[in-house]
Design a protein around this motif. Structure first.
Motif, mmCIF file in Angstrom:
data_model
loop_
_atom_site.group_PDB
_atom_site.id
_atom_site.type_symbol
_atom_site.label_atom_id
_atom_site.label_comp_id
_atom_site.label_asym_id
_atom_site.label_seq_id
_atom_site.Cartn_x
_atom_site.Cartn_y
_atom_site.Cartn_z
ATOM 1 N N GLU A 1 -10.426 5.303 5.192
ATOM 2 C CA GLU A 1 -10.217 5.402 6.650
ATOM 3 C C GLU A 1 -11.359 6.171 7.295
ATOM 4 O O GLU A 1 -11.836 5.788 8.363
ATOM 5 N N ASN A 2 -11.811 7.271 6.638
ATOM 6 C CA ASN A 2 -12.945 8.041 7.183
ATOM 7 C C ASN A 2 -14.183 7.167 7.329
ATOM 8 O O ASN A 2 -14.990 7.334 8.241
ATOM 9 N N LYS A 3 -14.321 6.196 6.400
ATOM 10 C CA LYS A 3 -15.529 5.337 6.432
ATOM 11 C C LYS A 3 -15.289 4.088 7.287
ATOM 12 O O LYS A 3 -16.132 3.193 7.339
ATOM 13 N N LYS B 1 0.852 -1.212 0.000
ATOM 14 C CA LYS B 1 0.000 0.000 0.000
ATOM 15 C C LYS B 1 0.878 1.248 0.000
ATOM 16 O O LYS B 1 0.661 2.199 -0.757
ATOM 17 N N ASN B 2 1.927 1.248 0.834
ATOM 18 C CA ASN B 2 2.816 2.415 0.907
ATOM 19 C C ASN B 2 3.575 2.629 -0.410
ATOM 20 O O ASN B 2 3.781 3.762 -0.836
ATOM 21 N N THR C 1 -3.662 8.162 -4.692
ATOM 22 C CA THR C 1 -3.988 6.995 -3.837
ATOM 23 C C THR C 1 -4.273 7.414 -2.397
ATOM 24 O O THR C 1 -5.242 6.949 -1.790
ATOM 25 N N ILE C 2 -3.395 8.304 -1.859
ATOM 26 C CA ILE C 2 -3.560 8.661 -0.443
ATOM 27 C C ILE C 2 -4.876 9.408 -0.217
ATOM 28 O O ILE C 2 -5.495 9.276 0.850
ATOM 29 N N TYR C 3 -5.357 10.120 -1.228
ATOM 30 C CA TYR C 3 -6.667 10.773 -1.112
ATOM 31 C C TYR C 3 -7.774 9.716 -1.014
ATOM 32 O O TYR C 3 -8.708 9.831 -0.208
ATOM 33 N N SER D 1 1.355 4.575 -2.739
ATOM 34 C CA SER D 1 0.837 5.895 -2.331
ATOM 35 C C SER D 1 1.900 6.982 -2.501
ATOM 36 O O SER D 1 2.768 7.157 -1.641
ATOM 37 N N LEU E 1 -7.354 6.596 -0.022
ATOM 38 C CA LEU E 1 -7.181 5.862 1.245
ATOM 39 C C LEU E 1 -7.782 6.648 2.418
ATOM 40 O O LEU E 1 -8.391 6.061 3.322
ATOM 41 N N HIS E 2 -7.637 7.961 2.373
ATOM 42 C CA HIS E 2 -8.201 8.791 3.435
ATOM 43 C C HIS E 2 -9.722 8.597 3.518
ATOM 44 O O HIS E 2 -10.301 8.472 4.606
ATOM 45 N N GLU E 3 -10.364 8.527 2.353
ATOM 46 C CA GLU E 3 -11.827 8.286 2.330
ATOM 47 C C GLU E 3 -12.146 6.936 2.979
ATOM 48 O O GLU E 3 -13.089 6.815 3.766
#
Ligand SMILES: NC(=O)C1=CN([C@@H]2O[C@H](COP(=O)(O)OP(=O)(O)OC[C@H]3O[C@@H](n4cnc5c(N)ncnc54)[C@H](OP(=O)(O)O)[C@@H]3O)[C@@H](O)[C@H]2O)C=CC1
Ligand SMILES: O=C(O)[C@@H]1CCC=N1
Length: 284
Positions: A253-255, A235-236, A245-247, A239, A249-251
């Motif tokens: 994590e938010n969910k 994954k890293n 990708t990190i954008y 990203s 992934l942030h979604e």
């Protein structure tokens, strides 16, 4: 070993996946396979699909009288009545010589033994639909006394043709594996479907979106399995700082996507244990 006869009580989706995989391994025609299910008389589609390499019957008794290994592949709610039918109609000495296998979630060896009363000739296996493409995983839970049983050794050699062997495990571990490898393909399918839906929303054709989502999962799984890389490392690698990708992934994590997968696994595992308790109560 080559003359050992395997019977499946129930010939539904999970047994058909196994037969597909064995067929692809060019092994099906070297085996002696019986299937019993209510529709055997009316529905000849399995016989056609597997070129008459299997025997089919509507009678679980006939199957037990013709097989050395008998694998239960019916829904949990039916298993007690199937066992009662068998012990009523099949000779006791014959039953003692059969190796019984269950792939039913939760159902313990001890509960099955109370219904069958045949001793320690009962083994649990968990595997998944991925056997259809010879990419399955499986695990066994069995009393130690079966370790040198030629029937169990043969059964393992059959599953080895279509699946990765995760080991001889405890019954609790088998219930965890039921959630991870048995239900896991369904969990991954929801990820594939969600990503493909997103791509369709963004404007890709449905067919391309589905194919690419699935192929992306396939390629990713291949890297993880063949390199033993930790998923976080891969994954890293993907990203880029301040990249796309990190954008995304942030979604996720938010969910709470990781928590959702953990909850899914725990819920499926707990369900297997609840089913085990319910089935055990039926012995009283
Ligand atoms: N699907 C999966 O990925 C996995 C399933 N399992 C377990 O395997 C078992 C079977 O699942 P699955 O194949 O998906 O289910 P299906 O519903 O696809 O198949 C059930 C089969 O049982 C047969 N059947 C019904 N009643 C009887 C009976 N009295 N005697 C003999 N056969 C009978 C049905 O025959 P007919 O069609 O003629 O009615 C059918 O062939 C379940 O306990 C499930 O939890 C375990 C691991 C993975
Ligand atoms: O859903 C189920 O109960 C079965 C067991 C694992 C996969 N399918």
């Amino acid at each position: 070993m080559e003359n050992i006869r395997i019977g499946f009580i129930g010939g539904g989706r999970i047994i058909q996946a196994l037969l597909d995989g064995l067929n692809e391994a060019d092994y099906l025609d070297k085996m002696h396979i019986w299937i019993s299910c209510p529709s055997a008389e009316d529905d000849k589609s399995l016989l056609k699909r597997f070129n008459n390499t299997i025997h089919m019957t509507t009678s679980n008794t006939v199957l037990c009288n013709n097989c050395d290994i008998v694998l239960f592949a019916v829904k949990a709610k039916l298993i007690k009545s199937v066992c009662q039918e068998i012990i009523k109609t099949v000779d006791n000495e014959r039953l003692k010589n059969i190796l019984f296998i269950s792939i039913i979630p939760g159902l313990t060896i001890s509960t099955l033994n109370q219904w069958l009363q045949t001793g320690e000739n009962i083994v649990r296996i968990m595997y998944n639909v991925n056997v259809a493409k010879r990419n399955g995983s499986y695990a066994i839970s069995s009393p130690k006394t079966n370790d040198n049983n030629p029937l169990q050794i043969y059964l393992k050699s059959v599953f080895d043709k279509v699946a990765y062997f995760a080991g001889n495990v405890t019954e609790t571990e088998l219930d965890i594996m039921c959630a991870l490898i048995g239900s896991g393909p369904a969990f991954f399918c929801t990820a594939v479907e969600g990503l493909a839906d997103g791509a369709v929303k963004a404007g890709l054709s449905r067919q391309l979106a589905n194919t690419l989502a699935a192929r992306t999962m396939l390629g990713c799984a291949d890297i993880l399995v063949s390199s033993s890389k930790h998923p976080a490392e891969l994954k890293n690698d993907i990203s880029t700082p301040a990249g796309t990708t990190i954008y995304g992934l942030h979604e996720l994590e938010n969910k709470g996507v990781r928590g959702a997968y953990m909850d899914a696994l725990m819920s499926a595992f707990n369900r297997a244990q609840t089913m085990a308790d319910q089935l055990a109560k039926e012995t009283k």
